[in-house]
Design a protein around this motif. Structure first.
Motif, PDB file in Angstrom:
ATOM      1  N   LEU A   3       0.976  -1.192  -0.002  1.00  0.00           N
ATOM      2  CA  LEU A   3       0.032  -0.094  -0.091  1.00  0.00           C
ATOM      3  C   LEU A   3       0.751   1.449  -0.103  1.00  0.00           C
ATOM      4  O   LEU A   3       0.319   2.324  -0.276  1.00  0.00           O
ATOM      5  CB  LEU A   3      -0.953   0.062   1.437  1.00  0.00           C
ATOM      6  N   GLY A   4       2.064   1.106   0.105  1.00  0.00           N
ATOM      7  CA  GLY A   4       3.086   2.281   0.216  1.00  0.00           C
ATOM      8  C   GLY A   4       3.358   3.156   1.390  1.00  0.00           C
ATOM      9  O   GLY A   4       2.692   2.483   2.602  1.00  0.00           O
ATOM     10  N   CYS A   5       3.543   4.498   1.366  1.00  0.00           N
ATOM     11  CA  CYS A   5       3.668   4.997   2.574  1.00  0.00           C
ATOM     12  C   CYS A   5       2.157   5.413   3.381  1.00  0.00           C
ATOM     13  O   CYS A   5       1.322   5.533   2.760  1.00  0.00           O
ATOM     14  CB  CYS A   5       4.290   6.466   1.973  1.00  0.00           C
ATOM     15  N   PHE A   6       2.436   5.380   4.626  1.00  0.00           N
ATOM     16  CA  PHE A   6       1.286   5.319   5.329  1.00  0.00           C
ATOM     17  C   PHE A   6       1.297   6.728   6.276  1.00  0.00           C
ATOM     18  O   PHE A   6       2.488   6.978   6.723  1.00  0.00           O
ATOM     19  CB  PHE A   6       1.123   4.316   6.321  1.00  0.00           C
ATOM     20  N   SER A   7       0.170   7.636   6.322  1.00  0.00           N
ATOM     21  CA  SER A   7       0.335   8.680   7.329  1.00  0.00           C
ATOM     22  C   SER A   7      -1.225   8.833   7.819  1.00  0.00           C
ATOM     23  O   SER A   7      -2.064   8.307   7.087  1.00  0.00           O
ATOM     24  CB  SER A   7       0.639   9.802   6.652  1.00  0.00           C
ATOM     25  N   MET A   8      -1.462   9.621   8.695  1.00  0.00           N
ATOM     26  CA  MET A   8      -2.771   9.857   9.263  1.00  0.00           C
ATOM     27  C   MET A   8      -2.604  11.348   9.067  1.00  0.00           C
ATOM     28  O   MET A   8      -1.842  12.286   8.906  1.00  0.00           O
ATOM     29  CB  MET A   8      -2.525   9.897  10.737  1.00  0.00           C
ATOM     30  N   SER A   9      -3.734  11.673   8.373  1.00  0.00           N
ATOM     31  CA  SER A   9      -4.048  13.144   7.810  1.00  0.00           C
ATOM     32  C   SER A   9      -5.253  13.610   8.818  1.00  0.00           C
ATOM     33  O   SER A   9      -6.236  12.971   8.875  1.00  0.00           O
ATOM     34  CB  SER A   9      -4.692  13.115   6.480  1.00  0.00           C
ATOM     35  N   GLY A  44      10.875   9.974  13.002  1.00  0.00           N
ATOM     36  CA  GLY A  44      11.238   8.613  12.264  1.00  0.00           C
ATOM     37  C   GLY A  44      10.552   8.270  11.098  1.00  0.00           C
ATOM     38  O   GLY A  44      10.398   9.343   9.994  1.00  0.00           O
ATOM     39  N   ASP A  45       9.861   7.082  11.179  1.00  0.00           N
ATOM     40  CA  ASP A  45       9.291   6.688   9.977  1.00  0.00           C
ATOM     41  C   ASP A  45       7.688   7.125  10.181  1.00  0.00           C
ATOM     42  O   ASP A  45       6.784   6.641   9.350  1.00  0.00           O
ATOM     43  CB  ASP A  45       9.380   5.097   9.780  1.00  0.00           C
ATOM     44  N   THR A  46       7.358   7.766  11.166  1.00  0.00           N
ATOM     45  CA  THR A  46       6.044   8.130  11.333  1.00  0.00           C
ATOM     46  C   THR A  46       5.717   9.356  10.808  1.00  0.00           C
ATOM     47  O   THR A  46       6.372  10.468  11.003  1.00  0.00           O
ATOM     48  CB  THR A  46       5.687   8.027  13.021  1.00  0.00           C
ATOM     49  N   ASN A  47       4.837   9.534  10.115  1.00  0.00           N
ATOM     50  CA  ASN A  47       4.087  10.454   9.254  1.00  0.00           C
ATOM     51  C   ASN A  47       2.725  10.819   9.551  1.00  0.00           C
ATOM     52  O   ASN A  47       1.892  10.275   9.665  1.00  0.00           O
ATOM     53  CB  ASN A  47       4.369  10.428   7.779  1.00  0.00           C
ATOM     54  N   ILE A  48       2.596  12.344   9.757  1.00  0.00           N
ATOM     55  CA  ILE A  48       1.335  12.694  10.020  1.00  0.00           C
ATOM     56  C   ILE A  48       1.099  14.253   8.949  1.00  0.00           C
ATOM     57  O   ILE A  48       1.987  14.782   8.969  1.00  0.00           O
ATOM     58  CB  ILE A  48       0.983  13.257  11.415  1.00  0.00           C
ATOM     59  N   GLY A  49      -0.039  14.218   8.502  1.00  0.00           N
ATOM     60  CA  GLY A  49      -0.458  15.693   7.854  1.00  0.00           C
ATOM     61  C   GLY A  49      -1.474  16.478   8.657  1.00  0.00           C
ATOM     62  O   GLY A  49      -2.184  15.883   9.173  1.00  0.00           O
ATOM     63  N   LEU A  50      -1.011  17.626   8.637  1.00  0.00           N
ATOM     64  CA  LEU A  50      -1.859  18.619   9.329  1.00  0.00           C
ATOM     65  C   LEU A  50      -2.586  19.425   8.275  1.00  0.00           C
ATOM     66  O   LEU A  50      -2.013  19.893   7.637  1.00  0.00           O
ATOM     67  CB  LEU A  50      -1.140  19.360  10.392  1.00  0.00           C
ATOM     68  N   PHE A  51      -4.116  19.387   8.325  1.00  0.00           N
ATOM     69  CA  PHE A  51      -4.660  20.182   7.290  1.00  0.00           C
ATOM     70  C   PHE A  51      -5.735  20.878   7.996  1.00  0.00           C
ATOM     71  O   PHE A  51      -6.699  20.486   8.546  1.00  0.00           O
ATOM     72  CB  PHE A  51      -5.398  19.053   6.429  1.00  0.00           C
ATOM     73  N   GLN A  52      -5.784  22.210   7.592  1.00  0.00           N
ATOM     74  CA  GLN A  52      -6.543  23.146   8.196  1.00  0.00           C
ATOM     75  C   GLN A  52      -7.792  23.677   7.141  1.00  0.00           C
ATOM     76  O   GLN A  52      -7.352  24.111   6.194  1.00  0.00           O
ATOM     77  CB  GLN A  52      -6.061  24.285   8.849  1.00  0.00           C
TER      78      GLN A  52
END
Length: 123
Positions: A3-9, A44-52
């Motif tokens: 599934l590729g790169c994972f992040s929480m938006s 590290g390897d944990t990604n999050i996106g912040l969207f306003q």
């Protein structure tokens, strides 16, 4: 199936306030533009996106074709294959931005608890 790169938006109310909070947790701004109301942060390897102001609820996001550092992968499961697999499994596609036989595309599904899952291929 990869599934590729994972992040929480995350749908945030105040981008600056959220950025400062996540920096205290050790995240650093990795991409995005505050002037455009979004930041991608990494720890590290944990990604999050912040969207306003871009969407109402939080979204799980997978990026086929990228590793956790958002670098292109040599080989990967194309989003069209991922989508067809989910359809074959009886999962409804709620938003479909897939066209053509290769390249960038996206689609969304909703899990049984109402959580949105975005598949967003950039390559």
């Amino acid at each position: 199936m990869q599934l590729g790169c994972f992040s929480m938006s995350l749908a945030v109310k105040d981008l600056e306030k959220s950025k400062l909070f996540y920096q205290k947790l050790g995240f650093e701004v990795y991409a995005g533009e505050q002037a455009h109301n979004f930041l991608i942060m990494k720890n590290g390897d944990t990604n999050i996106g912040l969207f306003q102001g871009m969407f109402e609820n939080n979204i799980l996001t997978f990026n086929p074709g990228w590793d956790q550092g958002a670098q292109n992968l040599q080989t990967f499961t194309d989003i069209r294959q991922v989508q067809q697999h989910l359809i074959n499994q009886g999962i409804d596609i709620v938003q479909n931005g897939v066209s053509g036989e290769s390249g960038p595309a996206n689609f969304s599904v909703i899990d049984p608890d109402g959580n949105a899952i975005l598949f967003d291929q950039h390559v």
